[in-house]
Write a protein that holds these residues in place. Structure first.
Motif, PDB file in Angstrom:
ATOM      1  N   GLY A 552     -23.791 -13.200   7.130  1.00 19.93           N
ATOM      2  CA  GLY A 552     -23.915 -12.450   8.371  1.00 19.93           C
ATOM      3  C   GLY A 552     -23.453 -11.044   7.986  1.00 19.93           C
ATOM      4  O   GLY A 552     -23.463 -10.172   8.875  1.00 19.93           O
ATOM      5  N   VAL A 553     -23.200 -10.656   6.917  1.00 19.26           N
ATOM      6  CA  VAL A 553     -23.003  -9.326   6.450  1.00 19.26           C
ATOM      7  C   VAL A 553     -24.195  -8.371   6.537  1.00 19.26           C
ATOM      8  O   VAL A 553     -25.221  -8.508   5.878  1.00 19.26           O
ATOM      9  CB  VAL A 553     -22.013  -9.256   5.181  1.00 19.26           C
ATOM     10  N   VAL A 554     -24.085  -7.364   7.270  1.00 22.55           N
ATOM     11  CA  VAL A 554     -25.286  -6.342   7.052  1.00 22.55           C
ATOM     12  C   VAL A 554     -24.570  -4.768   6.848  1.00 22.55           C
ATOM     13  O   VAL A 554     -23.771  -4.318   7.785  1.00 22.55           O
ATOM     14  CB  VAL A 554     -25.971  -6.207   8.490  1.00 22.55           C
ATOM     15  N   LEU A 555     -24.886  -4.135   5.635  1.00 28.09           N
ATOM     16  CA  LEU A 555     -24.286  -3.201   5.409  1.00 28.09           C
ATOM     17  C   LEU A 555     -24.890  -1.965   6.251  1.00 28.09           C
ATOM     18  O   LEU A 555     -26.050  -1.745   6.490  1.00 28.09           O
ATOM     19  CB  LEU A 555     -24.496  -2.730   3.857  1.00 28.09           C
ATOM     20  N   ASN A 556     -23.895  -1.355   6.749  1.00 29.06           N
ATOM     21  CA  ASN A 556     -24.417  -0.023   7.801  1.00 29.06           C
ATOM     22  C   ASN A 556     -23.668   1.282   7.211  1.00 29.06           C
ATOM     23  O   ASN A 556     -22.374   1.368   7.218  1.00 29.06           O
ATOM     24  CB  ASN A 556     -23.851  -0.362   9.130  1.00 29.06           C
ATOM     25  N   THR A 557     -24.463   2.273   6.869  1.00 34.37           N
ATOM     26  CA  THR A 557     -24.054   3.618   6.420  1.00 34.37           C
ATOM     27  C   THR A 557     -24.144   4.283   7.790  1.00 34.37           C
ATOM     28  O   THR A 557     -23.631   5.559   7.379  1.00 34.37           O
ATOM     29  CB  THR A 557     -24.895   4.019   5.391  1.00 34.37           C
ATOM     30  N   TRP A 558     -24.456   3.940   8.865  1.00 35.19           N
ATOM     31  CA  TRP A 558     -24.698   4.901   9.860  1.00 35.19           C
ATOM     32  C   TRP A 558     -23.479   4.906  10.904  1.00 35.19           C
ATOM     33  O   TRP A 558     -23.427   5.606  12.081  1.00 35.19           O
ATOM     34  CB  TRP A 558     -25.690   4.729  10.516  1.00 35.19           C
ATOM     35  N   ASP A 559     -22.537   3.992  10.758  1.00 35.63           N
ATOM     36  CA  ASP A 559     -21.460   3.755  11.545  1.00 35.63           C
ATOM     37  C   ASP A 559     -20.337   2.923  10.917  1.00 35.63           C
ATOM     38  O   ASP A 559     -20.258   3.093   9.693  1.00 35.63           O
ATOM     39  CB  ASP A 559     -22.010   2.698  13.045  1.00 35.63           C
ATOM     40  N   SER A 560     -19.409   2.356  11.693  1.00 35.17           N
ATOM     41  CA  SER A 560     -18.343   1.687  10.842  1.00 35.17           C
ATOM     42  C   SER A 560     -18.938   0.424   9.913  1.00 35.17           C
ATOM     43  O   SER A 560     -19.994  -0.118  10.325  1.00 35.17           O
ATOM     44  CB  SER A 560     -17.505   0.898  11.789  1.00 35.17           C
ATOM     45  N   GLU A 561     -18.551   0.482   8.827  1.00 37.28           N
ATOM     46  CA  GLU A 561     -19.120  -0.714   7.851  1.00 37.28           C
ATOM     47  C   GLU A 561     -18.790  -2.017   8.457  1.00 37.28           C
ATOM     48  O   GLU A 561     -19.485  -3.027   7.972  1.00 37.28           O
ATOM     49  CB  GLU A 561     -18.330  -0.360   6.485  1.00 37.28           C
ATOM     50  N   LEU A 562     -17.687  -2.048   9.145  1.00 32.76           N
ATOM     51  CA  LEU A 562     -17.390  -3.397   9.809  1.00 32.76           C
ATOM     52  C   LEU A 562     -17.918  -3.574  11.182  1.00 32.76           C
ATOM     53  O   LEU A 562     -17.411  -4.379  12.151  1.00 32.76           O
ATOM     54  CB  LEU A 562     -15.924  -3.754  10.041  1.00 32.76           C
ATOM     55  N   TRP A 563     -19.070  -2.940  11.519  1.00 32.84           N
ATOM     56  CA  TRP A 563     -19.968  -2.813  12.697  1.00 32.84           C
ATOM     57  C   TRP A 563     -19.904  -4.164  13.530  1.00 32.84           C
ATOM     58  O   TRP A 563     -20.033  -4.451  14.871  1.00 32.84           O
ATOM     59  CB  TRP A 563     -21.008  -1.916  12.846  1.00 32.84           C
ATOM     60  N   ASN A 564     -20.567  -5.193  12.705  1.00 36.50           N
ATOM     61  CA  ASN A 564     -21.128  -6.449  13.058  1.00 36.50           C
ATOM     62  C   ASN A 564     -20.422  -7.695  12.668  1.00 36.50           C
ATOM     63  O   ASN A 564     -20.397  -8.860  12.421  1.00 36.50           O
ATOM     64  CB  ASN A 564     -22.459  -6.622  12.658  1.00 36.50           C
ATOM     65  N   VAL A 565     -18.856  -7.335  12.619  1.00 40.63           N
ATOM     66  CA  VAL A 565     -17.887  -8.354  12.095  1.00 40.63           C
ATOM     67  C   VAL A 565     -18.013  -9.793  12.795  1.00 40.63           C
ATOM     68  O   VAL A 565     -17.571 -10.674  12.520  1.00 40.63           O
ATOM     69  CB  VAL A 565     -16.412  -7.870  11.676  1.00 40.63           C
ATOM     70  N   ALA A 566     -18.227  -9.453  14.140  1.00 39.87           N
ATOM     71  CA  ALA A 566     -18.170 -10.442  15.023  1.00 39.87           C
ATOM     72  C   ALA A 566     -19.399 -11.489  14.793  1.00 39.87           C
ATOM     73  O   ALA A 566     -19.356 -12.915  15.190  1.00 39.87           O
ATOM     74  CB  ALA A 566     -18.534 -10.111  16.518  1.00 39.87           C
ATOM     75  N   ASP A 567     -20.166 -11.286  13.866  1.00 42.81           N
ATOM     76  CA  ASP A 567     -21.374 -11.955  13.595  1.00 42.81           C
ATOM     77  C   ASP A 567     -21.143 -12.542  12.083  1.00 42.81           C
ATOM     78  O   ASP A 567     -22.077 -13.363  11.680  1.00 42.81           O
ATOM     79  CB  ASP A 567     -22.857 -11.258  13.348  1.00 42.81           C
ATOM     80  N   TRP A 568     -20.028 -12.411  11.500  1.00 45.71           N
ATOM     81  CA  TRP A 568     -19.691 -12.734  10.106  1.00 45.71           C
ATOM     82  C   TRP A 568     -19.410 -14.555  10.360  1.00 45.71           C
ATOM     83  O   TRP A 568     -18.777 -14.666  11.386  1.00 45.71           O
ATOM     84  CB  TRP A 568     -18.572 -12.102   9.560  1.00 45.71           C
ATOM     85  N   TYR A 569     -19.705 -14.989   9.447  1.00 48.50           N
ATOM     86  CA  TYR A 569     -19.312 -16.402   9.244  1.00 48.50           C
ATOM     87  C   TYR A 569     -19.286 -16.986   7.830  1.00 48.50           C
ATOM     88  O   TYR A 569     -19.546 -16.418   7.039  1.00 48.50           O
ATOM     89  CB  TYR A 569     -20.301 -17.478  10.009  1.00 48.50           C
ATOM     90  N   ARG A 570     -18.735 -18.359   7.674  1.00 50.90           N
ATOM     91  CA  ARG A 570     -18.480 -18.867   6.400  1.00 50.90           C
ATOM     92  C   ARG A 570     -19.616 -19.908   6.115  1.00 50.90           C
ATOM     93  O   ARG A 570     -20.082 -20.715   6.896  1.00 50.90           O
ATOM     94  CB  ARG A 570     -17.372 -19.758   6.165  1.00 50.90           C
ATOM     95  N   LYS A 571     -20.592 -19.480   5.129  1.00 44.69           N
ATOM     96  CA  LYS A 571     -21.657 -20.392   4.697  1.00 44.69           C
ATOM     97  C   LYS A 571     -21.249 -21.859   4.329  1.00 44.69           C
ATOM     98  O   LYS A 571     -20.201 -21.803   3.848  1.00 44.69           O
ATOM     99  CB  LYS A 571     -22.177 -19.856   3.356  1.00 44.69           C
ATOM    100  N   LYS A 572     -22.076 -22.634   4.712  1.00 46.56           N
ATOM    101  CA  LYS A 572     -21.802 -24.070   4.309  1.00 46.56           C
ATOM    102  C   LYS A 572     -22.363 -24.406   2.985  1.00 46.56           C
ATOM    103  O   LYS A 572     -23.579 -23.843   2.534  1.00 46.56           O
ATOM    104  CB  LYS A 572     -22.295 -25.013   5.554  1.00 46.56           C
ATOM    105  N   GLU A 573     -21.571 -25.307   2.297  1.00 44.12           N
ATOM    106  CA  GLU A 573     -22.386 -25.772   1.048  1.00 44.12           C
ATOM    107  C   GLU A 573     -23.351 -26.730   1.008  1.00 44.12           C
ATOM    108  O   GLU A 573     -23.214 -27.373   2.123  1.00 44.12           O
ATOM    109  CB  GLU A 573     -21.034 -26.347   0.246  1.00 44.12           C
TER     110      GLU A 573
END
Length: 573
Positions: A552-573
């Protein structure tokens, strides 16, 4: 008005393979346990209005949110607002003197109380308070008042037509704070509200459980967050301190952490770390510029406290344009890029290197000219009268204290620049300050970049979104840090130029895009070329590192780098 089309042509390709956003796994909030983030510049406060440091702004963005922010492409997207107001949808007045925002229905703070328009008005009043020393004051430049229309709606009124009205209450640097929590923190009382400043009540995906300044922040999922099933992580550990090398290793080699910010490391070091197999560097260009700020005021400790570093005392050496220009001419920017950033850096003469509409064709500084620098100093009357290798004038040595934050690349830069300045006859003392302190904003500390108790200092920052109006407005007369503002303010080098201020006013009234671009370029050139109070060095790609298991990480250079942390998740193996 066509501001939605602004400046989309400026984002360069990534220097490393980008993270690809996969579909997040559906499930319950907190299902993926803990996520661990490391910022080697440790946060000192969780209130971005009392700190201009990126690490404080970004840590706070996990808790505090704005009405809207900028996505990875620089497009404005609603967060707490229902939509983005425009002239076309009636949200921006035809005369461009107001913008009306409407909150989403049912928003509640993490303490369970409702978010209302009173919180929006209070936030603006908090930053605009004349005794408050707001670090983000430029975001509210030109705001006359915020009018409450109803519990969910406010109208921001401007003192004159505002073609770009998306600044106040917008972006990671200008989030909404809770009126009830900060009610007794207005004006000069703002820095005294430790509990509120360290543990803000927010609407973001996480809440603070413990804040240890310049060390560790522990957070828990906000049970009142507006999106079901988010965040995926039940807890978040935000570790601060150390250095970029240790942070990169912790993600890419040992896997101890999931995300590391600002990998300000040589490219070969990054490549070697990636071989560890636990994570990968991610990078994108935006508007982040490593620069040297020239102090226009006297930082001498011989001056009384309260007068030191203020406009009442001009700098005895750097007030001379020819000295500033000579120092810039002596620098080999291409070598700095090669040593410090490789493909993740570009030599620049601009404070605003992007988007294309605002990027000046200012390339004069890219050619190092040591002999020309020496000649310019001679012309300015700086000669080596006693043969000791250091120039002097009227009994004063050309001696400079050069400070920056502690970081391997910055210390390499300092050493190279010191050598070049030595070659043209300047004596240079180097000083580095722990980044958590340097960018901390503590009004009682003598070591902050805002207080600027040195002759020159080096750091980098950038601006939210794709329009630099507020960023350029930082250098308006009167916006300098000073005792009466608790040493907050964005005009770090104490620059003051009536022509510059008049052009800022013209920019704020101009809606036609090409004309805005022309004005932006001229403003950039005034401070970087015509006066050289700012000496840009490197247009830096934003480089961070993410675990291979983090989705879910999307690097953002136009705002906070942690802008979409609500969308982060742990990938399943």
């Amino acid at each position: 008005m066509k501001l939605k089309t602004l400046l989309m042509g400026a984002v360069a390709s990534t220097a490393f393979a980008p993270m690809v956003l996969a579909d997040a796994h559906e499930g319950e909030r907190g299902r993926d346990g803990e996520v661990k983030i490391i910022y080697w510049q440790a946060p000192s406060i969780m209130n971005p209005y009392l700190s201009g440091g990126t690490k404080d702004v970004e840590a706070a963005s996990l808790i505090l949110e704005p009405l809207a922010r900028f996505d990875q492409d620089g497009a404005l997207v609603p967060f707490l607002a229902v939509d983005i107001p425009t002239v076309e949808n009636g949200g921006v007045s035809e005369d461009l003197k107001s913008i009306t925002w409407k909150l989403k229905e049912g928003l509640i703070w993490s303490d369970g109380s409702p978010v209302t328009s009173n919180d929006l008005k209070f936030t603006a009043d908090y930053c605009m308070h004349p005794e408050g020393g707001c670090a983000q004051a430029a975001k509210y430049d030109g705001v006359k008042e915020v009018e409450i229309i109803d519990d969910q709606t406010v109208t921001v009124h401007f003192t004159e037509p505002k073609p770009n009205p998306y600044s106040a209450l917008v972006g990671g640097q200008a989030p909404i704070i809770q009126a009830a929590q900060f009610a007794d923190c207005l004006g000069a009382k703002a820095p005294e509200c430790t509990e509120a400043n360290f543990n803000p009540i927010g609407t973001g995906p996480f809440t603070v459980t413990e804040f240890r300044p310049n060390d560790v922040i522990t957070m828990a999922a906000n049970e009142n967050f507006r999106e079901a099933g988010k965040p995926a992580f039940a807890t978040l550990t935000f570790k601060g301190g150390g250095d970029a090398t240790a942070a990169g290793r912790a993600v890419m080699e040992t896997g101890e952490y999931d995300y590391a910010w600002n990998m300000q490391l040589a490219p070969d070091v990054l490549a070697k770390m990636a071989e560890g197999g636990k994570g990968m560097p991610i990078s994108a260009f935006g508007t982040l510029v490593e620069r040297i700020e020239m102090n226009m005021t006297d930082p001498s400790p011989d001056l009384p406290e309260g007068e030191r570093g203020t406009v009442a005392h001009p700098h005895p050496i750097l007030s001379d344009f020819k000295v500033r220009k000579a120092l810039s001419m002596a620098i080999d920017r291409e070598l700095l890029v090669e040593v410090g950033y490789g493909q993740a850096g570009r030599a620049t003469c601009n404070l605003v290197p992007a988007p294309v509409l605002f990027a000046s064709e200012n390339t004069e500084c890219l050619t190092q000219d040591l002999e020309g620098a020496k000649a310019l100093l001679e012309e300015a009357g700086w000669t080596d009268s006693d043969g000791d290798g250091v120039r002097d004038k009227d009994g004063k040595k050309l001696s400079l204290l050069f400070q920056s934050s502690t970081n391997a690349v910055r210390q390499d830069f300092q050493a190279l620049i010191k050598d070049w300045w030595n070659q043209i006859g300047a004596e240079v003392e180097l000083r580095n300050v722990d980044a958590s302190v340097f960018f901390g904003g503590d009004p009682g500390s003598p070591d902050t970049f805002q207080k600027f108790y040195a002759d020159v200092e080096m750091y980098a920052n950038n601006f939210d979104g794709t329009d630099p109006e507020q960023y350029l407005a930082s250098y308006r007369c009167g916006n300098e840090p000073k005792p009466s503002s608790q040493w907050q303010g964005e005009n770090i080098n104490r620059f003051c130029n009536e022509e510059y201020d008049a052009m800022l006013d013209e920019l704020s009234r101009t809606g036609e895009l090409e004309k805005r671009g022309e004005l932006g370029k001229k403003l950039n050139e005034i401070i970087t070329k015509d006066t050289m109070t700012i000496v840009p060095l490197v247009d830096r790609g934003r480089v961070s590192a993410a675990s291979n298991t983090l989705g879910g990480v999307v690097l953002n250079t136009w705002d906070s780098e942690l802008w979409n942390v609500a969308d982060w998740y742990r990938k399943k193996e």
